[in-house]
Write an enzyme that holds these catalytic residues in place. Structure first.
Site, PDB file in Angstrom:
ATOM      1  N   ALA A  13      16.376  10.405  39.327  1.00 10.41           N
ATOM      2  CA  ALA A  13      15.358  10.602  38.296  1.00 10.41           C
ATOM      3  C   ALA A  13      16.024  10.311  36.962  1.00 10.41           C
ATOM      4  CB  ALA A  13      14.822  12.032  38.338  1.00 10.41           C
ATOM      5  N   THR A  43      21.083   0.934  45.689  1.00 12.53           N
ATOM      6  CA  THR A  43      21.964   2.073  45.950  1.00 12.53           C
ATOM      7  C   THR A  43      23.318   1.683  46.528  1.00 12.53           C
ATOM      8  OG1 THR A  43      19.969   3.353  46.342  1.00 12.53           O
ATOM      9  CG2 THR A  43      22.009   4.292  47.178  1.00 12.53           C
ATOM     10  N   LYS A  87      18.598  -3.448  34.153  1.00 16.19           N
ATOM     11  CA  LYS A  87      17.946  -2.135  34.068  1.00 16.19           C
ATOM     12  C   LYS A  87      16.662  -2.234  33.253  1.00 16.19           C
ATOM     13  CE  LYS A  87      18.322   2.646  33.751  1.00 16.19           C
ATOM     14  NZ  LYS A  87      17.296   2.686  34.783  1.00 16.19           N
ATOM     15  N   ALA A  88      15.701  -1.403  33.595  1.00 18.52           N
ATOM     16  CA  ALA A  88      14.395  -1.391  32.937  1.00 18.52           C
ATOM     17  C   ALA A  88      14.522  -1.319  31.419  1.00 18.52           C
ATOM     18  CB  ALA A  88      13.581  -0.203  33.429  1.00 18.52           C
ATOM     19  N   GLY A 144      14.909   8.225  34.741  1.00 20.05           N
ATOM     20  CA  GLY A 144      13.857   8.306  33.724  1.00 20.05           C
ATOM     21  C   GLY A 144      13.887   7.185  32.709  1.00 20.05           C
ATOM     22  N   LEU A 145      14.210   5.999  33.194  1.00 17.42           N
ATOM     23  CA  LEU A 145      14.140   4.816  32.327  1.00 17.42           C
ATOM     24  C   LEU A 145      15.024   4.879  31.081  1.00 17.42           C
ATOM     25  CD1 LEU A 145      10.350   3.815  32.458  1.00 17.42           C
ATOM     26  CD2 LEU A 145      12.261   2.889  33.769  1.00 17.42           C
ATOM     27  N   ILE A 177      10.725  -2.898  47.812  1.00 18.10           N
ATOM     28  CA  ILE A 177       9.935  -1.801  47.312  1.00 18.10           C
ATOM     29  C   ILE A 177      10.720  -1.009  46.266  1.00 18.10           C
ATOM     30  CG2 ILE A 177       8.582  -1.546  49.424  1.00 18.10           C
ATOM     31  CD1 ILE A 177      10.414   0.792  50.236  1.00 18.10           C
ATOM     32  N   CYS A 203       7.758   2.965  38.665  1.00 18.21           N
ATOM     33  CA  CYS A 203       8.813   3.943  38.455  1.00 18.21           C
ATOM     34  C   CYS A 203       8.237   5.346  38.615  1.00 18.21           C
ATOM     35  CB  CYS A 203       9.422   3.799  37.071  1.00 18.21           C
ATOM     36  SG  CYS A 203      10.745   5.002  36.818  1.00 18.21           S
TER      37      CYS A 203
END
Ligand SMILES: Cc1cc2nc3c(=O)[nH]c(=O)nc-3n(C[C@H](O)[C@H](O)[C@H](O)COP(=O)(O)OP(=O)(O)OC[C@H]3O[C@@H](n4cnc5c(N)ncnc54)[C@H](O)[C@@H]3O)c2cc1C
Ligand SMILES: Cc1cc2nc3c(=O)[nH]c(=O)nc-3n(C[C@H](O)[C@H](O)[C@H](O)COP(=O)(O)OP(=O)(O)OC[C@H]3O[C@@H](n4cnc5c(N)ncnc54)[C@H](O)[C@@H]3O)c2cc1C
Ligand SMILES: Cc1cc2nc3c(=O)[nH]c(=O)nc-3n(C[C@H](O)[C@H](O)[C@H](O)COP(=O)(O)O)c2cc1C
Ligand SMILES: Cc1cc2nc3c(=O)[nH]c(=O)nc-3n(C[C@H](O)[C@H](O)[C@H](O)COP(=O)(O)O)c2cc1C
Ligand code: FES
Ligand code: FES
Lengths: 243, 310, 310, 243
Positions: free
Chosen positions: B71, B267, B46-47, B73-74, B192, B131
């Site tokens: 969403a 996903t 994860k980011a 949101g990092l 992508i 993102c």
């Protein structure tokens, strides 16, 4: 953890509410308040609480909201459901003493997990009372089933059945040591404020993974941190979460 | 693991081309309860941002057709939190770790990239310039070729590990973006990221996501991903890790035919948490059926035969 | 038809906001066998070019998730053929006709637009600057704001009817495109056209579509359409006819909440040829359920309440 | 034109080939060679030929290719299918005289429409011969059904059943006045060249609308024009189309 459920029976228990009984591939004991993540709908799974377990039979009760629950409601005996679970942490029934006075408060489609919870508590010798809130007479379900387990009060918002008003209209906080609740956010918010010593709330949140990996279902904690509904919950102590 | 699936990429010696995509696998802990993560080609974690982030308010996900809007949101424990609390666990597996690097400013990207690249357990960086779910930073870098190139250059300067740049599909010309970051020194591309989308709840008239917009992922975006990989693969000479809507073994093959050298699965992990393991198991059999010897034998074949024809 | 559904737009007095999208309804002949086309708010007819065109080789369609790829390639009988052979039939219905204008050069667009606009049975033009399926023309105009503005200006000059410009989603900033064509005199916008995509057949390793790439339509693209309409509606003051993945009555409402004033239905006609009729019939009941009096009462409400909140 | 079909029975007739019998909502006579556009799969409909009609019963025979046909193959009795049709123009059986010598040539999954065609021709007193080509013995279906209607030759590419080779291996063009064929493009291409006076070919093409509106299914004509497979066909005179 992934298993195929086979539909045994399906019936309508109230307007728009369906009861689905399925056979588990892996019969097991399940703590009450946990959920299954069901593969219905076009893509994502749907979290549905476990309303009852009897050895290899599992019961779900759900309301038709959108495509996923409509699909669930259209299943027929022998159809199968790809299920993930049981997931999450349920109500802490092992921590409840038979001497404690327990109230279970359910709102609408929050009622289902409380049924298995009350069953397991009663089986452990705990006396429970249930307060079940619905919109109107036609949406009431499982009243007799709860009544068979203990004192049960039904409230309807429009007064067409039982006590008129919200569940809080029937709640006498001073009479309970433990509150176990599940239902819509406004109901949980008002229960959060009740002067009852031990309060456990089962919360809802849109989910991605259902197992704690995606951060979709976070809920803020009073200290500015967060918990994940799917893996830390869905049941939390009332003080643990900001609703 | 058979050698037919082995893929060598800058910094990454992959026993197979399958890896979970960033943000869809956390830091592996949950999935490690389900299967042995050492089976994976790699893990894109994860980011990470400079500091811990809480992310966006909920609801953070919505569904739409065969797609999912998110969403998040990092949300992440910050680079130090990840290095201290997540890497030790990840290092117990025999698989490559790719760290997803995010930020709001070039300085934050540099900070995260430098720290991440110095960790011996991290094999490569994935520069997340795409993102769509954060107000500042993120997507601007991903839609402007010169900003993207500049950021790539800066991160390359501080990183001791190969840098893969993650491209956004929300651009007029992804080929231009790809060329810009290649020229700036990127060692590879990942593509992508999600398409920007919105769903509205007709009962309230308001967007379903608290953040209003979110990133669309899943099968809905697969044709867009295939086409972009196909176009970019012909325009650059650095390798591509493809992603976007992969759900089945044939999707993996489609991406490789289109020009990807490895494939990430996002996903689909939510739909089937065992998906990466299953894809790895199914690949050799499907390759047999289709007469494919080594997985990279088909890389880019969707356009190569056109070139021959022309 | 109740007045609750009536929508007045430049050149178009629509008895309801529902119309079939261009290319998905031919010239109405086939659907007229199924229901009375006078029930429709309008009909967007298939793209017209200066001369008759055969279009692309087949296969021209592929499926992907809840989306469809098409590469018809502007097959049409040419502007004269349409005016002579198709308009007389269309004029027998009490509905607005919107002519979709395409071309490879500005001159061709002008020629088609001028001829179309002079026909008394045509109420408005839809300038197709966003077709991804033709090699020359089409999409370049749709991805460059100054080319799009210039083309709009030229077509406006020759057209005696209002001109709606059809926007492509394959751009970094659709808001910039919208602003450019508004400034150039567009009377309205229609959006979105298809997203460029590709599918590869793993048995052959080649793209499924003979044209290789195609346009992605259907439910897969709805979140992208909603978000773009939402963004553009706030940036321009000309009306928007929304489209992209509409399949159900709630999708229509979503688009109008997002800022559209009318809604076109494309791919769904192939799934259910009665869809436009059914949506028109279902709208009033659904509006009752949701407490919506007039359909345009909700237009743009998804962002308007945000503006109030701010 | 739109109707709900109800599945009556389902069986496997050969490897990967399923026979599905459904009840029509609107019983009707259907000319052979037409098709139904079935709503299966995620989005687009699937064109499937009508293999047999008896008053209110309709039979489909299909091969599992992808998601749509797999879904069709998984249907059970009482399941319903949203169908559009019958669509298209079939074989011109009314124009065939009992004196004409007719051969029906089917390749693999092109065989189904020929069965209803042969049934209707035989009912009209026309003597027909059938040549059915398959890949291998396990993919052969409906041989007995055809044999009950007239002379039937089966060919298999690998020679595991009947004559070895393609259908053309069993075809004696000089013996027929009329050829009615359906099957893969290479087969149709080679039949196009046969010296038989009247040749009708049923062609396949990916479809969008199925009713002539979207131009997805066009086929070029020798004069540079085009026809639409769905509404002008799927059956064309061999000279009308460029394959
Ligand atoms: C832990 C948990 C237990 C639940 N138990 C039950 C139960 O026993 N009975 C019951 O009727 N409902 C229950 N719900 C709610 C149920 O998950 C939703 O009603 C259902 O997901 C709606 O899906 P849909 O496709 O019908 O609706 P849609 O609105 O079409 O769903 C679209 C998306 O939103 C999500 N979503 C929509 N509403 C909710 C919601 N309230 N909570 C979470 N996700 C939502 C869906 O999962 C899906 O991803 C529970 C929710 C949670 C989180
Ligand atoms: C007029 C007509 C009659 C047909 N009759 C029969 C029949 O009786 N029995 C039978 O087994 N098959 C028949 N077919 C072929 C059948 O339509 C395809 O096998 C089927 O559509 C494949 O769908 P899928 O989802 O399983 O495959 P996928 O490959 O997943 O389908 C993806 C898309 O491609 C289209 N497609 C794929 N193959 C074909 C094809 N060969 N022809 C047209 N579209 C295709 C599908 O419709 C769908 O839109 C017929 C085709 C046509 C045009
Ligand atoms: C819930 C969720 C969270 C994501 N988080 C990140 C992230 O932190 N960093 C990143 O680069 N991409 C992130 N992505 C994008 C994915 O890595 C991937 O590029 C995208 O989802 C397309 O692949 P898919 O269709 O297989 O999901 C996220 C996607 C989802 C669905
Ligand atoms: C088969 C097909 C043909 C189309 N032809 C045209 C066309 O001729 N002109 C045009 O402007 N748009 C054309 N479109 C785009 C549609 O009008 C519409 O913008 C797009 O499909 C999105 O809407 P949908 O998701 O409802 O289909 C076509 C779309 C399809 C699927
Ligand atoms: S649903 Fe993914 S973390 Fe809870
Ligand atoms: S499928 Fe649409 S014209 Fe034939």
């Amino acid at each position: 953890m992934k298993q195929l459920l086979t539909v045994v029976s399906r019936r309508t228990v109230a307007q728009g509410a369906t009861e689905l009984v399925c056979r588990l591939e892996q019969p097991q004991d399940i703590a009450p308040g946990r959920f299954m993540h069901l593969r219905v709908g076009p893509l994502l799974r749907r979290p549905i609480s476990i309303a009852r377990v009897d050895r290899d039979l599992i019961t779900f009760l759900f309301k038709e909201i959108g495509q996923g629950t409509a699909e669930l409601a259209s299943l027929r005996p022998d159809d199968t459901i790809d299920a993930l679970g049981p997931l999450g942490n349920g109500f802490p029934i092992a921590a409840i003493h038979p001497t404690q006075r327990v109230v279970l408060v359910g709102g609408g489609i929050g009622v289902p997990p409380l049924y298995e919870t009350m069953r397991q508590l009663v089986a452990r010798g705990v006396t429970c009372e249930a307060i079940l809130g619905f919109d109107t007479a036609t949406s009431v379900f499982y009243e007799a089933e709860f009544q068979a387990l203990g004192k049960t009060t039904v409230t309807t918002v429009d007064g067409t059945h039982g006590t008129k008003g919200f569940v809080t209209a029937a709640l006498r906080p001073e009479s309970y040591d433990v509150l176990l609740a599940c239902g819509p956010e406004p109901m949980l918010k008002s229960l959060q404020q009740q002067p009852i010593e031990h309060k456990y709330l089962s919360i809802e949140n849109r989910m991605g993974c259902g197992i704690g990996a995606c951060f979709a279902c976070v809920c803020q904690t009073p200290t500015g941190g967060y918990v994940k509904t799917c893996s830390d919950g869905p049941v939390f102590r009332a003080e643990e979460v900001v609703l | 693991m058979t050698e037919r699936l082995r893929v060598e990429l800058p910094g990454l010696s992959l026993k197979n081309p399958i890896m979970p995509a960033s943000g869809c696998f956390g830091f592996g802990e949950e999935y490690a309860k389900l299967y042995d993560l050492s089976e994976l080609g790699a893990i894109m974690i994860k980011a990470a941002t400079g500091e811990e982030r809480y992310g966006n308010p909920t609801p953070r996900v919505a569904e739409s057709g065969m797609g999912m809007l998110n969403a998040i949101g990092l949300q992440n424990p910050g680079v130090d939190g990840i290095l201290t609390n997540k890497m030790p666990f990840l290092e117990t597996f025999d698989t490559a770790i790719i760290a997803n690097v995010a930020g709001s400013t070039p300085e934050e990207y540099e900070l995260v990239a430098e720290k991440m690249s110095q960790h011996p357990g991290i094999h490569a960086l994935e520069l997340n310039i795409s993102c769509p779910n954060v107000k500042s930073g993120g997507i601007q870098f991903g839609t402007d070729p010169s900003l993207a190139a500049e950021l790539t250059r800066r991160v390359k300067r501080v990183s001791t590990k190969p840098v893969y740049v993650k491209l956004s599909p929300n651009v007029t010309s992804i080929v231009e973006m790809a060329r810009a970051v290649e020229a700036a020194g990127a060692d590879g591309l990942t593509m992508i990221n999600t398409l920007v989308g919105m769903r509205i709840d007709v009962r309230t008239g308001q967007p379903i996501l608290a953040n209003r917009i979110g990133g669309l992922s899943g099968p809905s975006i697969k044709p867009v991903a295939i086409r972009m990989i196909h176009d970019v693969a012909q325009a650059v000479s650095i390798p591509i890790i493809g992603m976007g809507g992969v759900m089945e073994v044939d999707d993996v093959l489609e991406m490789i035919y289109a020009g990807a050298s490895a494939v990430a699965v996002g996903t689909a992990n939510f739909v089937n948490p065992y998906i990466c393991q299953e894809l790895i198991q199914q690949l050799p059999e499907r390759m047999d059926e289709l007469g494919i010897d080594h997985i990279l034998d088909i890389r880019g074949k969707a356009y190569e035969s056109t070139l021959h024809r022309a």
